[in-house]
Design a protein around this motif. Structure first.
Motif, PDB file in Angstrom:
ATOM      1  N   ALA A  84     -14.631   2.448   0.330  1.00 33.32           N
ATOM      2  CA  ALA A  84     -15.620   2.521  -0.356  1.00 33.32           C
ATOM      3  C   ALA A  84     -16.229   3.392  -0.993  1.00 33.32           C
ATOM      4  O   ALA A  84     -16.407   3.409  -1.858  1.00 33.32           O
ATOM      5  N   GLU A  85     -16.281   4.561  -0.732  1.00 33.90           N
ATOM      6  CA  GLU A  85     -16.442   5.615  -1.661  1.00 33.90           C
ATOM      7  C   GLU A  85     -15.778   6.249  -2.386  1.00 33.90           C
ATOM      8  O   GLU A  85     -16.008   5.958  -3.729  1.00 33.90           O
ATOM      9  N   VAL A  87     -13.861   3.180  -4.021  1.00 33.19           N
ATOM     10  CA  VAL A  87     -14.455   2.572  -4.978  1.00 33.19           C
ATOM     11  C   VAL A  87     -15.480   2.401  -5.752  1.00 33.19           C
ATOM     12  O   VAL A  87     -15.676   2.380  -6.591  1.00 33.19           O
ATOM     13  N   THR A  88     -17.208   3.443  -4.801  1.00 33.22           N
ATOM     14  CA  THR A  88     -18.004   3.649  -6.112  1.00 33.22           C
ATOM     15  C   THR A  88     -17.292   4.362  -6.917  1.00 33.22           C
ATOM     16  O   THR A  88     -18.141   4.816  -8.187  1.00 33.22           O
ATOM     17  N   GLY A  89     -17.031   5.424  -6.522  1.00 34.18           N
ATOM     18  CA  GLY A  89     -17.146   6.893  -7.506  1.00 34.18           C
ATOM     19  C   GLY A  89     -15.844   6.161  -8.232  1.00 34.18           C
ATOM     20  O   GLY A  89     -16.303   7.563  -9.586  1.00 34.18           O
ATOM     21  N   HIS A  91     -14.619   2.985  -9.613  1.00 32.72           N
ATOM     22  CA  HIS A  91     -14.650   1.999 -10.199  1.00 32.72           C
ATOM     23  C   HIS A  91     -15.258   2.260 -11.607  1.00 32.72           C
ATOM     24  O   HIS A  91     -16.394   1.357 -11.923  1.00 32.72           O
ATOM     25  N   TYR A 107     -11.141  -0.792 -10.337  1.00 31.03           N
ATOM     26  CA  TYR A 107     -10.498  -1.202  -8.780  1.00 31.03           C
ATOM     27  C   TYR A 107      -9.989  -2.580  -8.884  1.00 31.03           C
ATOM     28  O   TYR A 107     -10.627  -3.468  -9.264  1.00 31.03           O
ATOM     29  N   HIS A 212     -23.366   3.489 -14.570  1.00 31.77           N
ATOM     30  CA  HIS A 212     -24.226   2.585 -13.773  1.00 31.77           C
ATOM     31  C   HIS A 212     -23.327   1.574 -13.926  1.00 31.77           C
ATOM     32  O   HIS A 212     -24.576   0.644 -14.337  1.00 31.77           O
ATOM     33  N   THR A 213     -23.995   0.501 -12.951  1.00 36.11           N
ATOM     34  CA  THR A 213     -23.885  -0.499 -12.517  1.00 36.11           C
ATOM     35  C   THR A 213     -24.660  -0.884 -12.993  1.00 36.11           C
ATOM     36  O   THR A 213     -25.106  -2.163 -13.708  1.00 36.11           O
TER      37      THR A 213
END
Length: 300
Positions: A84-85, A87-89, A91, A107, A212-213
């Protein structure tokens, strides 16, 4: 993708991964040789298939990132946390190598379940990312000068978003910046409007890329709303003699339709779909004037 570029990308990714997960203590390495056992916790970075390039996105190379952990340190649950980290870092994150070359990670999912490595006994799984590398463009295709509609759309976007944004046309350039917007032409059609006018329609795709999304989604929504509200974009048609924009003559493009897909791949597919149109006068064919009329009195 040449060897030098691959080496720079791998080095940059290794440094980024070590920063994202301090628990690895910098242990981000290549695929181990046969018979070589890993010592966890760590991660393995491997290049997979190379995907054919696209005109606007450049090359795409698939990479696999596999975190490894001991069972006594959390096993499969810890692998999930680290995944998870990652993908967040990574993608839709823009990274830059030591020579200033930019690339973006997307990703693509994981085709593996958690498994135990036979050599080391560590628990792992593989995550797939696409690495997008813009291609150098020849200078004659480097700007929007060839299409006054595209130039107008670029200017409108710059005015709308402000100087902190980079607005590109047709393709992602080398060393591109974020936040940024890319507009590219995807369709062109014409239709007759009566006997004296022609409607020209062009379809565009817009890519909004930020780090940032939330900022990305907010910007996409803002552009959709403003295009719909303003409904027209000013442009300067080219002078027939000089082929340069005539600043004294202002015309307008009509926004026919604008939609957004927030789930689309921002770098490769783009979230915005825009249709612009303009009506132009049709040139009517000229027929020769009638010079003489002949008649005969004998016609009944």
């Amino acid at each position: 993708m040449n060897v030098s570029m691959s080496t720079r990308i791998k080095k940059t990714l290794k440094h980024k991964l070590a920063t994202l997960v301090p628990a690895w203590e910098g242990r981000v390495q290549d695929v181990p040789a046969s018979g070589e056992a890993l010592s966890g916790p760590c991660a393995v970075l491997a290049f997979a298939e190379e995907v054919p390039k696209s005109a606007w996105a450049g090359y795409r190379r698939i990479i696999k990132i596999s975190p490894y952990v001991r069972s006594e340190d959390g096993g499969a649950e810890q692998v999930e946390v680290w995944s998870a980290e990652l993908v967040t870092g990574l993608h839709q994150v823009r990274l830059e190598d030591g020579e200033g070359g930019a690339f973006t990670c997307i990703y693509l999912g994981s085709t593996d379940s958690e498994r135990r490595d036979a050599e080391s006994g560590l628990v792992t799984r593989s995550l797939r990312f696409g690495v997008y590398v813009p291609e150098p463009q020849r200078t004659e295709h480097a700007d929007a000068a060839g299409d006054v509609w595209l130039s107008a759309l670029q200017r409108w976007t710059v005015d709308e978003l402000g100087p902190d944004w980079s607005v590109y046309t047709e393709h992602w350039p080398e060393g591109y910046r974020m936040p940024s917007v890319l507009w590219r032409l995807t369709g062109y059609s014409t239709a007759a409007v009566g006997t004296s006018a022609l409607e020209v329609r062009k379809q565009w795709v817009g890519h909004v890329l930020t780090g940032h999304t939330g900022m990305t989604d907010q910007t996409v929504g803002h552009l959709v709303e403003q295009l719909a509200l303003q409904s027209r974009i000013a442009f300067h048609p080219r002078d027939d003699q000089s082929n340069e924009a005539n600043e004294s003559n202002v015309r307008f493009l009509t926004v026919d339709e604008v939609t957004a897909d927030m789930q689309a791949d921002a770098y490769l597919n783009g979230q915005l779909r825009l249709t612009l149109s303009q009506r132009i006068r049709r040139s009517m064919p000229t027929a020769p004037l009638m010079r003489e009329i002949h008649h005969s009195k004998g016609i009944q």
